[in-house]
Design a protein around this motif. Sequence first.
Motif, PDB file in Angstrom:
ATOM      1  N   ARG A 184       0.824  -1.198   0.000  1.00 22.59           N
ATOM      2  CA  ARG A 184       0.000   0.000   0.000  1.00 22.59           C
ATOM      3  C   ARG A 184       0.860   1.251   0.000  1.00 22.59           C
ATOM      4  O   ARG A 184       0.509   2.255  -0.600  1.00 22.59           O
ATOM      5  CB  ARG A 184      -0.912  -0.014   1.229  1.00 22.59           C
ATOM      6  N   ARG A 185       2.005   1.185   0.672  1.00 20.12           N
ATOM      7  CA  ARG A 185       2.853   2.358   0.786  1.00 20.12           C
ATOM      8  C   ARG A 185       3.798   2.525  -0.396  1.00 20.12           C
ATOM      9  O   ARG A 185       4.349   3.600  -0.601  1.00 20.12           O
ATOM     10  CB  ARG A 185       3.672   2.281   2.089  1.00 20.12           C
ATOM     11  N   SER A 186       4.053   1.466  -1.142  1.00 15.31           N
ATOM     12  CA  SER A 186       4.958   1.578  -2.271  1.00 15.31           C
ATOM     13  C   SER A 186       4.340   2.510  -3.302  1.00 15.31           C
ATOM     14  O   SER A 186       3.142   2.513  -3.533  1.00 15.31           O
ATOM     15  CB  SER A 186       5.232   0.206  -2.885  1.00 15.31           C
ATOM     16  N   SER A 187       5.164   3.345  -3.908  1.00 13.86           N
ATOM     17  CA  SER A 187       4.666   4.336  -4.851  1.00 13.86           C
ATOM     18  C   SER A 187       5.543   4.363  -6.083  1.00 13.86           C
ATOM     19  O   SER A 187       6.731   4.026  -6.031  1.00 13.86           O
ATOM     20  CB  SER A 187       4.651   5.718  -4.184  1.00 13.86           C
ATOM     21  N   ASN A 188       4.955   4.771  -7.198  1.00 16.12           N
ATOM     22  CA  ASN A 188       5.724   4.926  -8.427  1.00 16.12           C
ATOM     23  C   ASN A 188       5.734   6.379  -8.894  1.00 16.12           C
ATOM     24  O   ASN A 188       5.958   6.669 -10.064  1.00 16.12           O
ATOM     25  CB  ASN A 188       5.151   4.028  -9.532  1.00 16.12           C
ATOM     26  N   THR A 189       5.459   7.316  -7.955  1.00 14.99           N
ATOM     27  CA  THR A 189       5.355   8.732  -8.297  1.00 14.99           C
ATOM     28  C   THR A 189       6.656   9.480  -8.020  1.00 14.99           C
ATOM     29  O   THR A 189       7.191   9.430  -6.916  1.00 14.99           O
ATOM     30  CB  THR A 189       4.209   9.400  -7.512  1.00 14.99           C
ATOM     31  N   ILE A 190       7.154  10.166  -9.038  1.00 14.40           N
ATOM     32  CA  ILE A 190       8.333  11.024  -8.916  1.00 14.40           C
ATOM     33  C   ILE A 190       7.914  12.444  -9.266  1.00 14.40           C
ATOM     34  O   ILE A 190       7.303  12.683 -10.313  1.00 14.40           O
ATOM     35  CB  ILE A 190       9.470  10.571  -9.860  1.00 14.40           C
ATOM     36  N   LEU A 191       8.253  13.399  -8.393  1.00 14.97           N
ATOM     37  CA  LEU A 191       7.878  14.798  -8.609  1.00 14.97           C
ATOM     38  C   LEU A 191       9.065  15.600  -9.131  1.00 14.97           C
ATOM     39  O   LEU A 191      10.160  15.546  -8.562  1.00 14.97           O
ATOM     40  CB  LEU A 191       7.380  15.419  -7.302  1.00 14.97           C
ATOM     41  N   LEU A 192       8.845  16.335 -10.223  1.00 13.71           N
ATOM     42  CA  LEU A 192       9.841  17.268 -10.747  1.00 13.71           C
ATOM     43  C   LEU A 192       9.427  18.664 -10.309  1.00 13.71           C
ATOM     44  O   LEU A 192       8.329  19.128 -10.633  1.00 13.71           O
ATOM     45  CB  LEU A 192       9.894  17.222 -12.274  1.00 13.71           C
ATOM     46  N   THR A 193      10.291  19.339  -9.571  1.00 14.01           N
ATOM     47  CA  THR A 193       9.959  20.678  -9.109  1.00 14.01           C
ATOM     48  C   THR A 193      11.198  21.557  -9.157  1.00 14.01           C
ATOM     49  O   THR A 193      12.301  21.092  -9.452  1.00 14.01           O
ATOM     50  CB  THR A 193       9.351  20.629  -7.690  1.00 14.01           C
ATOM     51  N   GLY A 194      11.037  22.836  -8.854  1.00 12.95           N
ATOM     52  CA  GLY A 194      12.130  23.798  -8.949  1.00 12.95           C
ATOM     53  C   GLY A 194      11.599  25.113  -9.464  1.00 12.95           C
ATOM     54  O   GLY A 194      10.405  25.261  -9.730  1.00 12.95           O
ATOM     55  N   LEU A 195      12.489  26.095  -9.636  1.00 16.70           N
ATOM     56  CA  LEU A 195      12.071  27.410 -10.109  1.00 16.70           C
ATOM     57  C   LEU A 195      11.641  27.351 -11.572  1.00 16.70           C
ATOM     58  O   LEU A 195      12.041  26.464 -12.319  1.00 16.70           O
ATOM     59  CB  LEU A 195      13.214  28.416  -9.960  1.00 16.70           C
ATOM     60  N   SER A 196      10.836  28.323 -11.975  1.00  9.36           N
ATOM     61  CA  SER A 196      10.446  28.434 -13.379  1.00  9.36           C
ATOM     62  C   SER A 196      11.682  28.654 -14.244  1.00  9.36           C
ATOM     63  O   SER A 196      12.602  29.396 -13.873  1.00  9.36           O
ATOM     64  CB  SER A 196       9.492  29.618 -13.579  1.00  9.36           C
ATOM     65  N   GLY A 197      11.699  28.006 -15.403  1.00 11.23           N
ATOM     66  CA  GLY A 197      12.824  28.168 -16.324  1.00 11.23           C
ATOM     67  C   GLY A 197      13.998  27.251 -16.068  1.00 11.23           C
ATOM     68  O   GLY A 197      15.009  27.330 -16.766  1.00 11.23           O
ATOM     69  N   SER A 198      13.875  26.378 -15.067  1.00  4.65           N
ATOM     70  CA  SER A 198      15.001  25.482 -14.759  1.00  4.65           C
ATOM     71  C   SER A 198      15.090  24.293 -15.710  1.00  4.65           C
ATOM     72  O   SER A 198      16.108  23.603 -15.752  1.00  4.65           O
ATOM     73  CB  SER A 198      14.896  24.985 -13.312  1.00  4.65           C
ATOM     74  N   GLY A 199      14.016  24.046 -16.477  1.00  5.01           N
ATOM     75  CA  GLY A 199      14.054  22.960 -17.462  1.00  5.01           C
ATOM     76  C   GLY A 199      13.292  21.720 -17.062  1.00  5.01           C
ATOM     77  O   GLY A 199      13.506  20.645 -17.640  1.00  5.01           O
ATOM     78  N   LYS A 200      12.373  21.838 -16.125  1.00  3.55           N
ATOM     79  CA  LYS A 200      11.624  20.667 -15.645  1.00  3.55           C
ATOM     80  C   LYS A 200      10.788  20.020 -16.750  1.00  3.55           C
ATOM     81  O   LYS A 200      10.753  18.801 -16.881  1.00  3.55           O
ATOM     82  CB  LYS A 200      10.699  21.079 -14.489  1.00  3.55           C
ATOM     83  N   THR A 201      10.095  20.872 -17.517  1.00  3.84           N
ATOM     84  CA  THR A 201       9.195  20.338 -18.539  1.00  3.84           C
ATOM     85  C   THR A 201       9.964  19.657 -19.665  1.00  3.84           C
ATOM     86  O   THR A 201       9.525  18.633 -20.198  1.00  3.84           O
ATOM     87  CB  THR A 201       8.298  21.463 -19.100  1.00  3.84           C
ATOM     88  N   VAL A 202      11.121  20.197 -20.027  1.00  9.23           N
ATOM     89  CA  VAL A 202      11.968  19.537 -21.026  1.00  9.23           C
ATOM     90  C   VAL A 202      12.387  18.158 -20.529  1.00  9.23           C
ATOM     91  O   VAL A 202      12.348  17.169 -21.273  1.00  9.23           O
ATOM     92  CB  VAL A 202      13.213  20.394 -21.337  1.00  9.23           C
ATOM     93  N   LEU A 203      12.754  18.071 -19.268  1.00  8.09           N
ATOM     94  CA  LEU A 203      13.147  16.784 -18.678  1.00  8.09           C
ATOM     95  C   LEU A 203      11.972  15.801 -18.678  1.00  8.09           C
ATOM     96  O   LEU A 203      12.150  14.608 -18.909  1.00  8.09           O
ATOM     97  CB  LEU A 203      13.667  16.995 -17.254  1.00  8.09           C
TER      98      LEU A 203
END
Length: 261
Positions: free
Chosen positions: A54-73
């Motif tokens: 139940r506790r195992s997860s497959n979710t990874i969060l990409l976060t950081g300031l705008s313009g750092s390239g998160k969406t490209v990654l």
Amino acid sequence: MDKEKMEELKIQFQQLLNEAQEFVHKIPPTQLYAAIGVVVFTIFFFLIIRLFKRRSSNTILLTGLSGSGKTVLFYQLRDGSSHQGTVTSMEPNEGVFILNSETSKKGKIKPVHIVDVPGHSRLRPKLDEFLPQAAGIVFVVDAVEFLPNVRAASEYLYDILTKASVVKKKIPLLILCNKVDKVTAHTKDFIRRQLEKEIDKLRTSRTALSSADIANEYTLGVPGEAFVFSQCHNKVTVAEASGLTSDISQLEQFIREYVKA
């Protein structure tokens, strides 16, 4: 059901109960205790397995300031597509998929739920919506424009590292220095040291606030010592990447460390 049938069922049930009691009394105490122990252990074992699943997860969060390239990654992880320039997202990009680099592998591979959380300050509360299910957090830093944004990045990172949901679950965090393909990019060691210095200043100023202002936060570091990421409650590592050149192997390694294939 009439009264006669009800009485008949009660009599049969009482007979079965009496027979069961007689059977139990005939069993030697040592065997009885052993049987009870096996039953208790089995129940406990299955409860642990269910809790773990139940506790195992497959979710990874990409976060950081705008313009750092998160969406490209995000798109590099999903389909290997190359986005030129800055890709700004005002809503979380999310998807469940097998990493693009693993699509040619044979056998069953566990897909990953990747969430690209917008970096705009007004949209950051969206991060809290996904934290309860996170297996890991990737904090993306622009290695080229790092120094002008070091204070803002440190404040955002401080807020994440002191969140109760992160501390209690000990969610691992990767500081990913993006755009390292550029000549003017700072090294990951330089970025790590500067972030530690800024966070050290922040914890001094923030712990001076009233307890009411920091009621939902945990403190960072060791009193009387300069702050370093190794003092955090959760594991914090630093790596490098380049979204535009598809050099994301260290990011993929972090993901697969916490979302087993």
